[in-house]
Scaffold this active site. Structure first.
Site, short mmCIF file in Angstrom:
data_model
loop_
_atom_site.label_atom_id
_atom_site.label_comp_id
_atom_site.label_asym_id
_atom_site.label_seq_id
_atom_site.Cartn_x
_atom_site.Cartn_y
_atom_site.Cartn_z
N THR A 34 0.75 -1.24 0.01
CA THR A 34 0.05 0.00 0.03
C THR A 34 0.85 1.17 -0.08
O THR A 34 0.63 2.21 -0.55
CB THR A 34 -0.76 0.05 1.23
N GLU A 97 -3.85 -5.49 -2.72
CA GLU A 97 -2.94 -4.63 -1.87
C GLU A 97 -2.78 -5.35 -0.66
O GLU A 97 -3.48 -5.57 0.01
CB GLU A 97 -3.56 -3.24 -2.01
N ASP A 149 7.18 -2.28 -5.75
CA ASP A 149 6.70 -3.05 -4.61
C ASP A 149 6.30 -4.50 -5.17
O ASP A 149 6.13 -4.48 -6.56
CB ASP A 149 5.34 -2.24 -4.30
#
Length: 253
Positions: A34, A97, A149
């Site tokens: 996130t 996420e 990420d």
């Protein structure tokens, strides 16, 4: 939409307005972190029409799973991205996420209960959509350079050992010849060809330019996490060769 029944039985539902119709069949999972201070803040942002972003699922650090978009719909999670030359990753993927503040806010290890919940969620998605192991990917894989990420702390090995995703044992990092920015050779072309064969968006030019360096970093962040530097050393080459040698044939569509 006021609500829906979750595709994942263990998930809570909090509807995001940020979605649209799919244009392709689901054959991929894309994992994100996130990158916000709190899970509550991330959940609110993904459900805020002003954000114009969403994901199908959010996995909190305590293992709670929230579904915000139905798997049959196209969530807005991947942004500008590609895999095997396909650019509408949102249409062919389920986005997850994972709550973690990320590199700019105190990147930390992912709690065991969070990863256990994620594994169960991924297994359900894989079964519902017949997703190949090598198409459980990082945001950084489909958007190298633009995104990093879920990062080098993400425990891909734990997922793989539980039957989720594709992984090989990374070759040891040793001193030796390397390919790096500025190099141009048949070896660079071979490296680029292997990265593209796995799915990464890289031009096969024989020149080790910035985009090749960025893609090598993305590959290392997922498959050779011990050292992420964008330099194609022997460990990077051998790990990539092992990965390609263990992949099952999947149509690129």
């Amino acid at each position: 939409m006021s609500g829906f029944l979750p595709d994942e039985p263990s998930a809570e539902v909090r509807v995001s307005p940020n979605f649209g119709p799919r244009r392709e069949t689901v054959d991929m999972i894309v994992l994100h972190y996130t990158g916000m201070e709190t899970g509550a803040g991330a959940e609110a942002w993904l459900c805020d029409p002003a954000s114009e972003v969403s994901s199908h699922y959010l996995v909190h650090e305590d293992g709670r799973i929230v579904q915000m978009v139905r798997e049959s719909d196209r969530a807005w999670h991947a942004g500008k991205s590609s895999w095997f030359g396909r650019s509408d990753i949102n249409s062919c993927s389920v986005g997850i996420e994972i709550v973690n503040p990320g590199h700019s806010l105190g990147y930390r290890n992912f709690p065991k209960r969070q990863i256990e919940a994620l594994i169960g969620l991924c297994k359900g998605i894989v079964q519902r959509h017949s997703i190949p192991a090598q198409r459980v990917l990082a945001h950084s894989d489909v958007a190298p350079g633009r995104k990093i990420d879920p990062g080098e702390r993400f425990p891909w090995k734990a997922l793989f050992e539980a039957g989720v995703g594709h992984l090989v044992e990374a070759a040891p990092v040793r001193r030796g010849a390397v390919l790096k920015a500025g190099d141009a050779s048949a070896e660079v072309e071979a490296l680029q060809s292997m990265l593209a064969l796995y799915g990464y968006g890289v031009e096969i030019s024989g020149a080790f330019e910035r985009q090749t360096e960025i893609v090598v970093e993305a590959f290392q962040r997922h498959f050779r996490q011990r050292k992420v530097d964008g330099v194609a050393d022997g460990s990077t080459f051998r790990t990539l060769e092992r990965l390609l040698g263990s992949v099952r044939a999947v149509p690129s569509k």
